[in-house]
Design an enzyme around this catalytic site. Sequence first.
Site, mmCIF file in Angstrom:
data_model
loop_
_atom_site.group_PDB
_atom_site.id
_atom_site.type_symbol
_atom_site.label_atom_id
_atom_site.label_comp_id
_atom_site.label_asym_id
_atom_site.label_seq_id
_atom_site.Cartn_x
_atom_site.Cartn_y
_atom_site.Cartn_z
ATOM 1 N N ARG A 27 0.808 -1.213 0.000
ATOM 2 C CA ARG A 27 0.000 0.000 0.000
ATOM 3 C C ARG A 27 0.847 1.271 0.000
ATOM 4 N NH1 ARG A 27 -5.243 -1.591 1.596
ATOM 5 N NH2 ARG A 27 -5.811 0.566 1.957
ATOM 6 N N LYS A 483 2.519 -0.809 -18.182
ATOM 7 C CA LYS A 483 3.387 -1.793 -17.518
ATOM 8 C C LYS A 483 4.840 -1.376 -17.650
ATOM 9 C CE LYS A 483 1.472 -3.567 -15.643
ATOM 10 N NZ LYS A 483 0.241 -3.708 -14.959
ATOM 11 N N HIS A 502 -1.521 12.052 -36.206
ATOM 12 C CA HIS A 502 -2.140 13.349 -35.889
ATOM 13 C C HIS A 502 -1.340 14.087 -34.821
ATOM 14 C CE1 HIS A 502 -5.498 12.576 -38.502
ATOM 15 N NE2 HIS A 502 -5.601 11.364 -37.983
#
Length: 606
Positions: A27, A483, A502
């Site tokens: 975390r 990734k 583009h």
Amino acid sequence: MCGIIGYVGNKPAAPLLLQGLARLEYRGYDSAGLAVADWGGLTVCKRQGRLAVLEEAVKGLHLPQTVGIGHTRWATHGRPSDGNAHPHVSESGLFAVVHNGIIENYASLRRELEADGVVFRSDTDTEVVAHLLEQVYDGDVKTAVFTVLSRLTGAYALGILCADRPGELFAVCKASPLVIGVGAEEQFIASDVTALLPYTRQVIWPAEGDVVRLTASDCILWDATGQPVCRQAEQVMMEAMAADKGEFPHFMLKEIMEQPAALEATLAPHLTDTGVRLEELEGLFADWRQVHRLVIVACGSAYHAGTAAKYQLERLTGLPTEVDLASEFRYREPPLNPYTLVVVVSQSGETADTLAALREAKRRGAPVVAVVNVAGSTIARESDRVLHTQAGPEVAVATTKGYTTQVAMLGLFAVWLAHKRGSLSAVQGTSLLHALQALPAVAARALEQPHLCRLAEKLARQEQVYFIGRNTDYAVALEAALKLKEISYIHAEAYAAGELKHGTISLIEEGTPVVALACHRGLQQKLLSNIREVTARGAQVVTVTTEEQAPLFAEEGEVLILPDTPPLTAAVVEAIPMQLFAYYVAKARGCDIDKPRNLAKSVTVE
Ligand code: G6P
């Protein structure tokens, strides 16, 4: 993000807190710290850096105390440092606090406290909580906690120790995950149930705004209004997280290799001899032809899984399907009604923006189906229906089997929904069923990439890589680029192959690597033209294609060949070598693959 853990019982708390933090380190890993309490007061130890640094620091301390709190940090307010590490302690050392979330009004509270002469020792939003507790405390911790909560805005799960009450552990949760573990003569708090599994499977999920007081033998909860409340303990059926990497050098590689098994576990319960079964969804609509629109909402790789699924859902069901980032969806006032089906996708089931999007969808009257890996997670509990992926615990921060099982589950859902709506012919249904049945074996073959390591080493010194594709190949390009950048720190961009010209094609020069994902049947000629556009400008192209289509690309530089796979499952099969590619590049660059800088696995702040 951030992980919090707490213990009260009869054993020394510090080793248990460290073990819990090891399971929560995914975390955040900017710093780690713990505080323990006895009648001698609070003892705090905290260090910048990985948990190992704290473990080393704790080794020299005598810590027999049997109550404590711990924290692993993903920095939001204040850079990683010893001072900004949690726990944060009030001025006289009476209160220690660990926090996951953000106190949004901390700046005004801090100004107020500083005007009263309080000296702050950190740059965090959390420290105000410790000082406020001390300021309002008159001998009753519960009252002090409620008084302080009435002053806070934002999201928070808090663990609180008071030196006056060394046999007690207090906790609070509002819009941040927290679970209580009930043991024999010991109790725990944690940000995530997986941290508790080695000690107990009896858990209580506090409701929004609950305040908790734990002693070794007792658990008392008050609801947000301060009334005592009883919340039922539940038995968790999950297996404890595999604690080691086995034969593998990294969790990420182990998890990449586990994908055939994870796909099998996800798909098999839903495949019969004749079709797809999703009993979990039965009854959500009396007639599934009532659904007039699908909205898939997610973050990160889960968003990419949703992007891949959009192509299949539209193709097979004919339903208009949108995919949105949860952080955008939640604030854009989307028009929803009871016939718009919202599908939220989340490996952890705790991502703050995805959870907020789910709540917003329900508030606007839309039914919500969740695709979730962690059973019992907040998103799983709050959704109308849940489709569980069976990836098993994922430890590496960069998701692999979490993503592919999401794509597989959404593929099942597409076939099931198409069948329910009568938009599939029998022949189509059979061929889609075969594709799903074959997927684990095809995924296993996709893992066999003898040239990938060499190719990755060749490209490891590049500063940028472009990924192009069309249709589901484009969705995979998004995931492949993510990734690569998250674990190797190479700048990677994904472009719909037709869009590159583009603007972005101006960045292509002699030697720029371009990975062309070219598995989608029917669009190979279009992609070939796009490949030629970049090779004409000096790009070195690596084409990823299938056995069937490989001859078409034989002249186009390096070619990686994958087993043939239909569009429904292509986003799984194609993603696997891209995960391996990112892994080998990161390895060649000497990166910390399982814990990339600045990232956290579960993003519980918005
Ligand atoms: C973080 C992780 C990503 C993940 C995303 C969404 O950013 O690092 O790997 O895709 O969160 O997570 P979820 O648990 O909701 O799928």
